[in-house]
Design an enzyme around this catalytic site. Structure first.
Site, mmCIF file in Angstrom:
data_model
loop_
_atom_site.group_PDB
_atom_site.id
_atom_site.type_symbol
_atom_site.label_atom_id
_atom_site.label_comp_id
_atom_site.label_asym_id
_atom_site.label_seq_id
_atom_site.Cartn_x
_atom_site.Cartn_y
_atom_site.Cartn_z
ATOM 1 N N SER A 176 0.854 -1.183 0.000
ATOM 2 C CA SER A 176 0.000 0.000 0.000
ATOM 3 C C SER A 176 0.890 1.233 0.000
ATOM 4 O O SER A 176 1.629 1.487 0.960
ATOM 5 C CB SER A 176 -0.895 0.009 1.237
ATOM 6 N N HIS A 236 -1.286 -1.110 -4.260
ATOM 7 C CA HIS A 236 -2.556 -0.589 -3.742
ATOM 8 C C HIS A 236 -2.387 0.916 -3.556
ATOM 9 O O HIS A 236 -1.449 1.377 -2.904
ATOM 10 C CB HIS A 236 -2.847 -1.294 -2.427
ATOM 11 N N ASP A 253 -4.176 4.347 -2.345
ATOM 12 C CA ASP A 253 -5.265 4.825 -1.481
ATOM 13 C C ASP A 253 -5.589 6.289 -1.754
ATOM 14 O O ASP A 253 -4.724 7.157 -1.606
ATOM 15 C CB ASP A 253 -4.842 4.711 -0.015
ATOM 16 N N MET A 284 -8.017 9.423 -0.581
ATOM 17 C CA MET A 284 -8.869 9.890 0.532
ATOM 18 C C MET A 284 -9.271 11.333 0.291
ATOM 19 O O MET A 284 -8.465 12.122 -0.232
ATOM 20 C CB MET A 284 -8.102 9.803 1.848
ATOM 21 N N HIS A 308 -7.981 2.351 -4.560
ATOM 22 C CA HIS A 308 -8.984 2.229 -3.498
ATOM 23 C C HIS A 308 -9.535 3.621 -3.225
ATOM 24 O O HIS A 308 -8.853 4.448 -2.605
ATOM 25 C CB HIS A 308 -8.295 1.628 -2.264
ATOM 26 N N MET A 350 -11.521 6.031 -1.293
ATOM 27 C CA MET A 350 -12.210 6.300 -0.020
ATOM 28 C C MET A 350 -12.738 7.726 -0.113
ATOM 29 O O MET A 350 -12.268 8.646 0.580
ATOM 30 C CB MET A 350 -11.212 6.134 1.143
ATOM 31 N N MET A 391 -12.305 -4.525 4.576
ATOM 32 C CA MET A 391 -11.456 -3.652 5.406
ATOM 33 C C MET A 391 -11.231 -4.311 6.763
ATOM 34 O O MET A 391 -12.188 -4.687 7.450
ATOM 35 C CB MET A 391 -12.117 -2.285 5.612
ATOM 36 N N ASP A 410 -7.350 -5.371 3.824
ATOM 37 C CA ASP A 410 -6.599 -4.115 3.849
ATOM 38 C C ASP A 410 -6.651 -3.527 5.251
ATOM 39 O O ASP A 410 -7.733 -3.206 5.758
ATOM 40 C CB ASP A 410 -7.259 -3.160 2.839
#
Ligand code: DX5
Ligand code: ZN
Length: 224
Positions: free
Chosen positions: A9, A34, A36, A38, A67, A69, A138, A177
């Site tokens: 990640s 991965h 992320d 946000m 991913h 979010m 998650m 994750d």
């Protein structure tokens, strides 16, 4: 045990040296990353977005799993697809029209994932499961790296693997994750996960990136 993937990640990487850290992971055997994203609304933190993904895409041919979010993911699917995502995962909790969003990701030519938080039951995905490539379970509440693995969430990986088997979905990936490291990776794999995301334990572990990555692999091999 199914074929396992260990996905670093990038949230835990040194962003000033992102290309070098990706290369170090690849030398250790990584071929899936991965990424992320946000937004400070859906989760109480900000991270990286489209320009970083574009730069990353230019320096690696590894698989990039984005991913999201973020609230209102529908409006960002095309920009992330264009920026070089191979797979886009959206959260079940914030997609108002999950079936539509899932099909939109597919229409954009990308693999499709849906994530569920620790408090979200696996059953919320029963009607959409046949359209997915991946379910992200998650094992922390999303928003931060370096949190502790929530053991109870692994039951959902097992439940989802059973649901997938019942529907004949042999290729469905189940990803976990959050809080994954040498102690917890074997627990997640035993529960039915086949893609293990690891941030802090790869980039901020006791050794070099390669040593940390390989330590997680060894924990999986010794458990097989
Ligand atoms: C958390 C993110 C994770 C995070 C995991 O909201 O979705 O991908 O980077 O970090 P670690 O492995 O440090 O728990
Ligand atoms: Zn993540």
């Amino acid at each position: 045990m199914p074929k396992l993937t260990l996905a670093p990640s990038l949230l835990a990487a040194d962003f000033a040296r992102l290309g070098d850290e990706v290369a170090a992971c690849e030398e250790a055997g990584a071929h899936w990353f991965h990424f992320d994203v946000m937004d400070g609304h859906y989760v109480p933190n900000l991270s990286i977005g489209i320009p970083v993904l574009e730069s990353l895409r230019a320096v690696t041919s590894s698989f990039i799993d984005v991913h999201l979010m973020i609230d209102n993911p529908a409006i960002f699917l095309e920009p992330f697809a264009d920026a070089g995502a191979d797979l886009i995962t959206i959260h079940q909790e914030v997609s108002t029209h999950l079936h539509r969003d899932v099909h939109e990701i597919r229409r954009l030519g990308k693999k499709v994932g849906v994530a569920i938080n620790p408090s979200t039951p696996a059953s919320t995905l029963s009607d959409v499961l046949p359209f997915l490539d991946l379910v992200l379970v998650m094992t922390v509440n999303p928003g931060f790296g370096g949190q502790s693995f929530i053991h109870a969430a692994t039951r959902k990986a097992t439940r989802l693997r059973t649901m997938a088997d019942e529907l004949g979905l042999v290729d469905l990936n189940i990803e976990v994750d959050g809080g994954v490291g040498p102690e917890t990776a074997p627990i997640a794999a035993r529960a039915g996960a086949d893609v293990l995301v690891a941030g802090s334990s790869v980039f901020r572990g006791p050794g070099t990136i390669q040593e940390n990555y390989q330590a997680i692999w060894r924990s999986l091999e010794s458990d097989a």
